[in-house]
Design a protein around this motif. Structure first.
Motif, mmCIF file in Angstrom:
data_model
loop_
_atom_site.group_PDB
_atom_site.id
_atom_site.type_symbol
_atom_site.label_atom_id
_atom_site.label_comp_id
_atom_site.label_asym_id
_atom_site.label_seq_id
_atom_site.Cartn_x
_atom_site.Cartn_y
_atom_site.Cartn_z
ATOM 1 N N TYR A 22 9.180 3.754 45.110
ATOM 2 C CA TYR A 22 10.242 3.413 44.152
ATOM 3 C C TYR A 22 9.733 3.426 42.713
ATOM 4 O O TYR A 22 10.448 3.052 41.797
ATOM 5 C CB TYR A 22 10.833 2.039 44.494
ATOM 6 N N ARG A 23 8.463 3.776 42.553
ATOM 7 C CA ARG A 23 7.832 3.757 41.227
ATOM 8 C C ARG A 23 7.952 2.380 40.589
ATOM 9 O O ARG A 23 8.135 2.241 39.388
ATOM 10 C CB ARG A 23 8.451 4.823 40.314
ATOM 11 N N ALA A 24 7.902 1.367 41.429
ATOM 12 C CA ALA A 24 7.972 -0.008 40.933
ATOM 13 C C ALA A 24 6.550 -0.505 40.659
ATOM 14 O O ALA A 24 5.631 -0.198 41.405
ATOM 15 C CB ALA A 24 8.634 -0.910 41.961
ATOM 16 N N TYR A 25 6.428 -1.256 39.590
ATOM 17 C CA TYR A 25 5.123 -1.757 39.185
ATOM 18 C C TYR A 25 5.012 -3.240 39.542
ATOM 19 O O TYR A 25 5.984 -3.986 39.420
ATOM 20 C CB TYR A 25 4.973 -1.551 37.673
ATOM 21 N N TYR A 26 3.881 -3.671 40.022
ATOM 22 C CA TYR A 26 3.629 -5.111 40.162
ATOM 23 C C TYR A 26 2.133 -5.365 40.072
ATOM 24 O O TYR A 26 1.328 -4.509 40.431
ATOM 25 C CB TYR A 26 4.207 -5.664 41.467
ATOM 26 N N ARG A 27 1.796 -6.513 39.560
ATOM 27 C CA ARG A 27 0.388 -6.828 39.387
ATOM 28 C C ARG A 27 0.197 -8.338 39.453
ATOM 29 O O ARG A 27 0.908 -9.099 38.819
ATOM 30 C CB ARG A 27 -0.099 -6.315 38.031
ATOM 31 N N LYS A 28 -0.768 -8.730 40.264
ATOM 32 C CA LYS A 28 -1.119 -10.141 40.397
ATOM 33 C C LYS A 28 -1.826 -10.585 39.121
ATOM 34 O O LYS A 28 -2.733 -9.900 38.658
ATOM 35 C CB LYS A 28 -2.094 -10.247 41.568
ATOM 36 N N VAL A 29 -1.402 -11.693 38.544
ATOM 37 C CA VAL A 29 -2.093 -12.214 37.362
ATOM 38 C C VAL A 29 -2.383 -13.708 37.548
ATOM 39 O O VAL A 29 -1.631 -14.415 38.215
ATOM 40 C CB VAL A 29 -1.290 -12.000 36.047
ATOM 41 N N LYS A 30 -3.479 -14.130 36.967
ATOM 42 C CA LYS A 30 -3.901 -15.526 37.068
ATOM 43 C C LYS A 30 -2.844 -16.439 36.462
ATOM 44 O O LYS A 30 -2.257 -16.128 35.433
ATOM 45 C CB LYS A 30 -5.216 -15.712 36.300
ATOM 46 N N ASP A 31 -2.562 -17.542 37.109
ATOM 47 C CA ASP A 31 -1.611 -18.503 36.575
ATOM 48 C C ASP A 31 -2.059 -19.905 36.965
ATOM 49 O O ASP A 31 -1.959 -20.302 38.128
ATOM 50 C CB ASP A 31 -0.205 -18.210 37.121
ATOM 51 N N GLU A 32 -2.532 -20.636 35.973
ATOM 52 C CA GLU A 32 -3.073 -21.982 36.230
ATOM 53 C C GLU A 32 -1.976 -22.940 36.690
ATOM 54 O O GLU A 32 -2.240 -23.891 37.425
ATOM 55 C CB GLU A 32 -3.761 -22.538 34.968
ATOM 56 N N ARG A 33 -0.741 -22.703 36.253
ATOM 57 C CA ARG A 33 0.346 -23.631 36.576
ATOM 58 C C ARG A 33 0.787 -23.513 38.035
ATOM 59 O O ARG A 33 1.408 -24.395 38.585
ATOM 60 C CB ARG A 33 1.547 -23.376 35.671
ATOM 61 N N SER A 34 0.489 -22.340 38.644
ATOM 62 C CA SER A 34 0.890 -22.138 40.035
ATOM 63 C C SER A 34 -0.146 -22.754 40.971
ATOM 64 O O SER A 34 -1.348 -22.647 40.732
ATOM 65 C CB SER A 34 1.019 -20.636 40.300
#
Ligand code: NI
Length: 202
Positions: free
Chosen positions: A148-160
């Motif tokens: 689907y040419r969809a982009y996703y990327r895991k990013v650091k999140d201290e609040r999670s």
């Protein structure tokens, strides 16, 4: 003397490789990366997939043939973009009334680690009774996102509590009864925009 000899040998090797690339048919094609070239001339969006729905049942794109699909990539822990997109999709389908039965809304998770079928089940039910939630192995999710040419990327999140969040495409894809891409909306499209857009096809 020795250095010069080594240089000659190295030079010869380079020349040999270059000549080889020019002479052997297809050698260059095999070395140059194919990625990107495949899209030239046919900007395809979407394609086959095999995933697991919120009931733990394996489903493929073929199961959706004959109906339109509104596909959105997101994840249940998303703080804002996903809930608002899913709310707008649901409101648009409700507004369309009976015609909406020809459209299946689909959420494909970009967070297969946390989005198990059980996790998806209560989440999708909170938006729309017909919203389908799909998950899979990280590889299966990668494959469908690529299609689907969809982009996703895991990013650091201290609040999670999990320590991460996921940046992702917020496109809502309208796929036709034959599985082909028809049109698209975004998470900022209004309910009326989606209703008008869908009405052109229903
Ligand atoms: Ni999101």
């Amino acid at each position: 003397m020795r250095a010069r000899l080594l240089l000659l040998i190295a030079g010869g090797l380079v020349l040999g490789v270059c000549a080889g690339l020019l002479l052997v048919p297809g050698a260059l094609d095999r070395i140059l990366p194919k990625a990107g070239l495949a899209s030239i001339g046919q900007a395809t969006v979407g394609g086959p997939f095999s995933l697991v729905d919120q009931d733990g049942k394996r489903v493929t794109d073929q199961d959706f043939r004959g109906r339109y699909m509104l596909v959105f990539f997101g994840f249940t822990y998303c703080p804002d973009v996903c809930p608002s997109a899913l709310q707008v999709i649901s409101a648009a389908l409700d507004k369309l009334g009976d015609k909406a039965s020809r459209v299946t809304p689909v959420l494909i998770t970009v967070d297969p680690e946390r989005d198990t079928p059980e996790q998806l089940k209560s989440y999708v039910a909170s938006f729309h009774p017909r919203l389908v939630g799909l998950t899979g192995t990280p590889q299966e999710i990668e494959a469908v996102a690529r299609a689907y040419r969809a982009y996703y990327r895991k990013v650091k999140d201290e609040r999670s509590t999990a320590g991460y969040t996921i940046d992702h495409t917020s496109i809502i894809y309208l796929m036709g009864p034959d599985g082909r891409f028809v049109s698209h909306f975004t998470h900022v499209s209004s309910v009326d925009t989606i209703v008008a857009g869908l009405s052109r096809y229903l």
